[in-house]
Design a protein around this motif. Structure first.
Motif: not given
Length: 144
Positions: A50-53, A61-71, A88-90, A92-99
């Protein structure tokens, strides 16, 4: 010189872990992620899966960008978060639409993460569903 986005990644995730060993990212408030991963490590020796964040000091926006880079960095396609309506959940939910293929599991507990860590299932959907069920049935109330 690092950009602001790079500084966020370096201060909010544990980037010393080899990407090939990471199966999932755990994101949450404060030291939730590192704490629950520490418990998984102590019990199973599989904390390196696991990777912790942490979302500390980050906007959505920073959370989304950081998670995208981690993925992108790890190749993981599962993200565990602490609260169903948390930032964090919000993100990820925004991000996974495009992933497509990225799975979000929210409201996790230690039983959920332990089960996921101990599974050899190569299919992340199978692993996530089994871990989620284990987490659900592990909750109980005793006493009056």
């Amino acid at each position: 010189m690092m950009s602001d986005g790079e500084a966020c990644v370096n201060t909010t995730t544990d980037t010393d872990v080899a990407p090939a060993t990471i199966r999932a990212i755990v994101a949450g408030h404060g030291s939730f992620a590192s704490g629950i991963i520490s418990a998984v490590e102590q019990i199973t020796g599989k904390g390196a899966s696991f990777l912790a964040m942490s979302n500390t000091g980050l906007c959505l926006d920073d959370i989304q960008e950081t998670l995208a880079r981690a993925l992108d960095h790890t190749g993981a396609n599962v993200i565990f978060t602490d609260l169903p309506a948390g930032s964090c959940t919000m993100a990820v939910r925004r991000m996974i639409r495009a992933r497509p293929g990225v799975l979000l599991v929210t409201g996790i507990n230690l039983s959920t993460l332990l089960d996921f860590a101990m599974q050899d299932a190569s299919d992340p959907v199978v692993a996530v569903n089994a871990a989620l069920e284990r987490g659900r049935v592990s909750m109980a109330v005793y006493g009056a």
